[in-house]
Design a protein around this motif. Structure first.
Motif, short mmCIF file in Angstrom:
data_model
loop_
_atom_site.label_atom_id
_atom_site.label_comp_id
_atom_site.label_asym_id
_atom_site.label_seq_id
_atom_site.Cartn_x
_atom_site.Cartn_y
_atom_site.Cartn_z
N GLY A 60 -8.50 27.12 -5.47
CA GLY A 60 -7.96 27.82 -6.64
C GLY A 60 -6.48 28.13 -6.49
N PHE A 259 -5.15 33.33 -7.41
CA PHE A 259 -5.11 32.73 -8.75
C PHE A 259 -3.93 33.26 -9.57
N ALA A 270 -12.31 33.90 -12.46
CA ALA A 270 -12.34 34.13 -11.02
C ALA A 270 -12.64 35.59 -10.71
N ALA A 318 -12.14 27.64 -9.53
CA ALA A 318 -11.25 26.74 -8.79
C ALA A 318 -11.26 25.32 -9.34
#
Length: 320
Positions: A60, A259, A270, A318
């Protein structure tokens, strides 16, 4: 612990009822697989899942999505976790063989019950470590270094309950190393994100292993070994809540760092990982009875799902 199952055929008392070792493994191998706790797979999952977290977080952070090399890393982590959990359990049971013989739940394990001799147990441990080393050598140099360093907490952990009320901290240090390894295997280095993820895993270990330790608190008190279950006593629920909150916040911090450059929708997905992770721990707290060993064992095993919820959401985020 009451109502223990029949162990006259060599089965370990707290093994799952339909485990593959007692059903399908060749009879000559069963004592060794029991020594590796292959008949009790929850611990393998709990060692493996942080590897998946770390790998997904690294992918990610890169923003490039998964590649075939990441599947190779995931497979290596899976095999390595099985072997190193087996080696760690063998070492743990070797060092604890005299204590285990005095605890109702553990006296049926292969060493105290006489299924395996101490010398053969050590040889079995060396074999598992050697096979795991062959897998580790397939990764980059930095990951190899981290993997070797992981042996230090593994060696120390069995002795922790003899000198500290917090042996679960030492278990957390060892069991969540995969969060660092998974990231490093993909990235070749570390950063604050995997370190936060690692500490989130440590808080999670304090949560689930305190629940697990409540199974043996009466025997542990008589023998004189220590645990967070004995330390917290009637305040256990409050401490478990603290660990839950810490695990969620630390994982959320790791996700935000990893992220940070992702589109907002991906970041929000996420962030669903730590919240789903925390909700499952809250579900456990609502059902926990620290004075019921069967309930404690059931909820300890449920932490496989706790970790997989976070892993699945991180993998999806991801991949986007």
């Amino acid at each position: 612990m009451t109502n223990l199952p029949d162990t006259s055929n060599g089965r370990v008392a707290d093994a799952t009822k339909m485990n593959w070792v007692d059903r399908f493994a060749p009879a000559a191998l069963r004592p060794y697989l029991r020594l590796s706790r292959a008949d009790r797979p929850a611990g393998t999952w709990l060692l493996l899942i942080p590897c998946y977290w770390g790998l997904a977080l690294a992918v990610g952070a890169s923003g490039a999505g998964f590649a075939w090399g990441d599947l190779y890393i995931a497979l290596g982590c899976t095999a390595g976790a099985f072997l190193m959990r087996g080696a760690g359990c063998t070492w743990n049971d070797f060092t604890d063989r005299h204590i285990d013989a005095r605890v109702a739940r553990t006296r049926s394990r292969p060493l105290p019950s006489g299924q395996v001799s101490p010398r053969v147990a050590l040889l079995w441990m060396v074999l598992q470590v050697a096979l795991a080393a062959l897998i580790l050598l397939q990764f980059n140099r930095f990951t190899i270094f981290l993997g070797i360093a992981a042996l230090i907490p593994v060696v120390i952990y069995p002795f922790a309950k003899r000198f500290t009320w917090w042996p679960q901290v030492f278990l957390g240090v060892a069991f969540n190393w995969g969060a660092l390894l998974g990231w490093a295997a993909h990235s070749g280095s570390l950063s604050p994100a995997p370190v936060l993820l690692y500490t989130a895993g440590m808080a999670w270990t304090l949560f689930y292993d305190t629940i697990y330790a409540h199974q043996d608190k009466e025997d542990d008190a008589l023998i004189g070994v220590k645990s967070t279950a004995l330390l917290f006593g009637g305040a256990t629920m409050r401490w478990l809540f603290y660990f839950q909150v810490a695990a969620v916040l630390l994982m959320a911090g790791a996700v935000i760092l990893a992220f940070a450059a992702a589109p907002p929708a991906v970041l929000m997905l996420a962030l669903a990982a730590p919240w789903g992770f925390g909700l499952h721990m809250y579900w456990q707290l609502r059902r926990l009875d620290i004075n019921d060993p069967a309930n404690c064992l059931h909820l300890f095993r449920a932490n496989r799902d706790t970790g997989l919820i976070a892993a699945a959401l991180l993998v999806i985020a991801a991949a986007l």
